[in-house]
Design an enzyme around this catalytic site. Structure first.
Site, short mmCIF file in Angstrom:
data_model
loop_
_atom_site.label_atom_id
_atom_site.label_comp_id
_atom_site.label_asym_id
_atom_site.label_seq_id
_atom_site.Cartn_x
_atom_site.Cartn_y
_atom_site.Cartn_z
N HIS A 191 3.59 -5.22 -4.05
CA HIS A 191 4.56 -5.99 -4.82
C HIS A 191 4.12 -6.11 -6.28
CE1 HIS A 191 5.44 -8.04 -0.71
NE2 HIS A 191 6.13 -6.93 -0.85
N LYS B 189 -1.78 -12.97 -10.16
CA LYS B 189 -2.07 -13.68 -8.90
C LYS B 189 -3.57 -13.86 -8.74
CE LYS B 189 1.97 -11.67 -6.57
NZ LYS B 189 2.44 -10.78 -5.49
N ASP C 266 9.85 -3.88 2.67
CA ASP C 266 8.73 -3.03 2.29
C ASP C 266 8.86 -1.63 2.90
OD1 ASP C 266 7.59 -5.02 0.77
OD2 ASP C 266 6.18 -5.67 2.31
#
Length: 205
Positions: A62, A72, A175
């Site tokens: 992602h 992140k 996905d």
């Protein structure tokens, strides 16, 4: 707390100091000062996520549009996951390359992935619990994926779980139909290194 930059620039492995006694363990899994010193800018916290996965669940790859992108800071509070970073920055010398960190409830490491990098992980045990701090909030219109089994990237996903049993990758429907790296580049979905560097410069100022 020790920081080690991975082979993909802009990604770091963080190893905390653990303080244990018969009652249990205490550690600092994120600390703003050491983070800014190692990375070069602070982490703007906009959202905190928790993901619980069965063994074999594969999430990612992602990424988000830059600017602003989505950095992140990830750890695994319970169980174990192989956490993977992929360089998706068009124009980067390491474009298409990946690196990984084992996140588990033993060493309790974390990984930081800067803007423009792709993120994925595979759970190695049932109920593996992943916590991640995000620099921007959820924005479905600006978030994309690359197929995690794209042979052109060649991520070496584990085939054996923590208990020694065989692992079969389990992907979400989204996905499973994600484009390959080449297709995403052709479609203009990928961030450029220039855009990422311009955004990072704004964070440092």
């Amino acid at each position: 707390m020790q920081f080690r930059e991975l082979s993909v620039p802009g990604a770091f492995e963080i190893t905390p100091r653990q303080f244990g006694d018969p009652r249990g363990v205490f550690l600092e899994w994120f600390k703003a000062g050491p983070f800014a010193d190692a990375v070069g800018h602070p982490l703007d916290l906009a959202q905190a996520n928790c993901s619980v996965s069965a063994a074999g669940v594969l999430r990612g790859v992602h990424f988000a549009d830059v600017p602003p992108g989505q950095a992140k800071y990830v750890t695994c509070a319970k169980g174990a996951v192989l956490d993977v970073v992929v360089d998706l920055r068009v124009g980067s010398p390491t474009f298409g390359q990946w690196d990984s960190v084992l996140l588990d409830d033993v060493d309790r490491r974390a990984i930081y992935l800067g803007e423009g990098l792709g993120h994925a992980f595979m759970a190695l045990e049932d109920d593996s619990t992943v916590l991640y701090l995000c620099s921007t909030g959820y924005n479905p219109g600006a978030e994309h994926g690359i197929h995690p089994l794209d042979p052109a990237i060649g991520i070496e996903w584990p085939t054996t779980a923590r208990d020694g049993s065989p692992l079969t990758p389990q992907l979400s429907d989204k996905d499973a139909v994600a484009p390959t790296l080449a297709e995403a580049e052709q479609q203009g979905l990928l961030p450029t290194l220039a855009a990422v560097e311009e955004h990072l410069a704004s964070l440092r100022n």
